[in-house]
Design an enzyme around this catalytic site. Structure first.
Site, PDB file in Angstrom:
ATOM      1  CB  SER A  24      -1.555  58.683   2.289  1.00 51.56           C
ATOM      2  OG  SER A  24      -0.439  58.707   1.424  1.00 51.56           O
ATOM      3  CB  THR A  56      -3.660  55.266   6.159  1.00 55.00           C
ATOM      4  OG1 THR A  56      -2.877  56.433   5.872  1.00 55.00           O
ATOM      5  CG2 THR A  56      -3.916  54.481   4.896  1.00 55.00           C
ATOM      6  CE1 TYR A  57      -3.189  61.536   3.430  1.00 58.83           C
ATOM      7  CE2 TYR A  57      -2.780  60.817   5.677  1.00 58.83           C
ATOM      8  CZ  TYR A  57      -2.359  61.464   4.525  1.00 58.83           C
ATOM      9  OH  TYR A  57      -1.114  62.020   4.481  1.00 58.83           O
ATOM     10  N   GLY A  72       4.489  55.874   4.102  1.00 60.09           N
ATOM     11  CA  GLY A  72       4.818  56.187   5.485  1.00 60.09           C
ATOM     12  C   GLY A  72       4.792  54.943   6.353  1.00 60.09           C
ATOM     13  CB  ALA A  73       3.692  54.437   9.857  1.00 58.99           C
TER      14      ALA A  73
END
EC number: 4.1.1.11
Length: 155
Positions: A24, A56-57, A72-73
């Site tokens: 996110s 992403t969100y 994250g990624a």
């Protein structure tokens, strides 16, 4: 249907990157509220330094924190201090362009809101879909220091 800009945070500075957090982007809810970006909304992120483009969100961080943290990624695509453009979008019928007015915020290096803009599309004599940018007054509680306070103090 065409995909259009719905809201944009332009030139916001990355304040952190957390590879071990689930994916996110964490944003200050005050920035998101002003622009019209909602939690869990998917956004595109474009890194002005590296050219990386990701999707992403949004999750909300602490109000007033001015945070912009890739998780994250997504954390692999940005470093603290990078400037990014965060853009939400929507699909509309072409004629609905006249009724849309995306909010665009620009930022100082410390993530204070610098400018509040609205994009508009209007029919003109030149073309059926012409583009305009309106500058709106900044929020009263903005922490932007444009130097005018210092000038008044000296005078």
């Amino acid at each position: 249907m065409i995909r259009i800009v719905r809201a944009e945070l332009h030139g916001i500075t990355v304040t952190g990157a957390d590879l071990d957090y689930h994916g996110s982007i964490t944003l200050d809810p005050e920035h998101c509220d002003l622009a019209g970006i909602r939690p869990l909304e998917f956004v595109d992120i474009w890194n002005k330094q590296s050219g990386a483009r990701i999707s992403t969100y949004v999750i909300f961080g602490e109000a007033g924190s001015k945070c912009c943290i890739l998780n994250g990624a997504a954390a692999r695509t940005c470093q603290r201090g990078d400037q990014v453009i965060i853009c939400s979008s929507s699909y509309v019928e072409e004629t609905a362009l006249y009724d849309t007015a995306p909010m665009v915020l620009t930022f100082t290096p410390k993530n204070d809101v610098k400018d509040v803009l609205r994009y508009r599309v209007k029919e003109t004599a030149r073309r059926p879909f012409d583009f305009f940018i309106e500058t709106l007054p900044r929020a009263e509680n903005s922490d932007v220091d444009d130097g005018s306070a210092a000038d008044r103090a000296i005078a």
